[in-house]
Design an enzyme around this catalytic site. Structure first.
Site, mmCIF file in Angstrom:
data_model
loop_
_atom_site.group_PDB
_atom_site.id
_atom_site.type_symbol
_atom_site.label_atom_id
_atom_site.label_comp_id
_atom_site.label_asym_id
_atom_site.label_seq_id
_atom_site.Cartn_x
_atom_site.Cartn_y
_atom_site.Cartn_z
ATOM 1 C CE LYS A 54 -3.567 -2.641 2.021
ATOM 2 N NZ LYS A 54 -4.199 -3.306 2.981
ATOM 3 C CD GLN A 98 -3.025 -4.877 6.156
ATOM 4 O OE1 GLN A 98 -2.803 -3.748 5.533
ATOM 5 N NE2 GLN A 98 -3.545 -6.071 5.997
ATOM 6 C CG ASP A 121 -9.623 -1.023 4.138
ATOM 7 O OD1 ASP A 121 -8.991 -1.068 2.971
ATOM 8 O OD2 ASP A 121 -9.065 -1.133 5.217
#
Ligand code: NAD
Length: 296
Positions: A54, A98, A121
């Site tokens: 990322k 994460q 997300d």
């Protein structure tokens, strides 16, 4: 006949190019660069690799990013306090925690602590709910990437029978919502299967579009699909393989070699859905910076 390959790597590169140009335009207008705050709890090797990917993607498109690495002993209170401080930090546009988290932390509480306007997300209940209501929202990156692939290759979705294998909250469920909504990209008749589905083949055999996100190597075999099916393989599984430098190779949930003979389109693993997930994250972060989804 063999299926045409859906090249996710190529489509993701096009998306990166577009996001990079948009970031440049945005900055030319006097705005600061979009900023993605990544929060990594613990030192799981796979999570370190994912956050690294990322970071690299951010660098490629000109998005600023920082990865905050926290001890895996952190309490839920401490973690949510850190998230709250990111929520109120004007210089942060997107926040990504994460997953997976250490088992003493509730992923739902942690996700809910993120301001939904910074939830790039697309996991926050506000975004999940708004997706179901066809309202502007941040969409979960993997299923959004699949929709982008279908659109890029002009694969019709409307009135098709889409079967989704896998019902997780981050992939299968939002995938089924995106396909089934009666909006400009959806309108598929959608079946969702999971590990409690009795006769999987009875469902997969009727699919015009089969999306597999089960995390089970070679779950889908040629005899389970019909001629001409479109196959989207979301699965990423490590298989031990001494002939490979790393001692393993990646395979999807679909027996690629046998199924490709019957399919009209198919995604490879790797190089199919995977690259699209990170590309959609870049797109969401830019949208967050521009306040395109939530203007206030
Ligand atoms: P998950 O474990 O949270 O969910 C798996 C789902 O598959 C569950 O709903 C389960 O009931 C179902 N399932 C399991 N075995 C099954 C079977 N035999 N028959 C029918 N259904 C079955 O997994 P997830 O997070 O949704 O991920 C699924 C796969 O997709 C994994 O391989 C993961 O690595 C991969 N993934 C890829 C990307 C990407 O960017 N390409 C992103 C996220 C996940």
């Amino acid at each position: 006949m063999s299926a045409e390959i859906i090249d996710g790597k190529m489509v993701a590169e096009l998306l990166y190019k577009r996001v990079k140009e948009d970031v440049q335009q945005w900055c030319k207008k006097g705005n600061r660069r979009p900023f993605l705050q990544v929060i990594l709890v613990g030192d799981e090797p796979a999570s370190i690799i994912y956050t690294g990917t990322k970071t690299k993607a951010c660098q490629q498109v000109g998005i600023e990013t920082d990865t905050m690495v926290l001890q895996d002993t952190i309490s839920e209170n401490e973690l949510t306090e850190i998230i709250h401080s990111c929520n109120t930090n004007y210089d942060i546009d997107g926040i990504l925690v994460q997953m997976p988290l250490p088992s003493h932390l509730s992923k739902y509480s942690v996700i809910e602590a993120i301001d939904h306007r910074k939830d790039v997300d697309g996991f926050h209940p506000m975004n999940v709910g708004r997706l179901s209501l066809d309202q502007p929202c941040f969409k979960s990156c993997t299923p959004a990437g699949v929709m982008e692939l279908l659109k890029y290759y002009s694969i019709p979705v409307k009135s098709k029978h889409a079967v989704v294998v896998g019902a997780s909250t981050i992939v299968g469920s939002p995938m089924a919502v995106m396909l089934s909504r009666e909006n400009s990209t959806g309108k598929a008749t959608t079946t969702i299967c999971h590990k409690y589905t009795r006769d999987l083949t009875a469902h997969t055999i009727g699919a015009d579009i089969l999306i597999v996100a089960a995390g089970q190597p070679n779950l889908i075999k040629a005899e389970m699909v019909k001629q001409g099916v479109v196959i989207i393989d979301v699965g990423i599984n490590r298989i031990a393989d001494e002939t490979h430098e790393k001692g393993y190779r990646l395979v999807g949930d679909v027996d690629f070699e046998s199924v490709r003979i019957k399919a009209s389109w198919i995604t490879p693993v790797p190089g199919g859905v995977g690259p699209m997930t990170v590309a959609m994250l870049m797109k969401n972060t830019l949208l967050a910076a521009k306040k395109s989804v939530y203007p206030k």
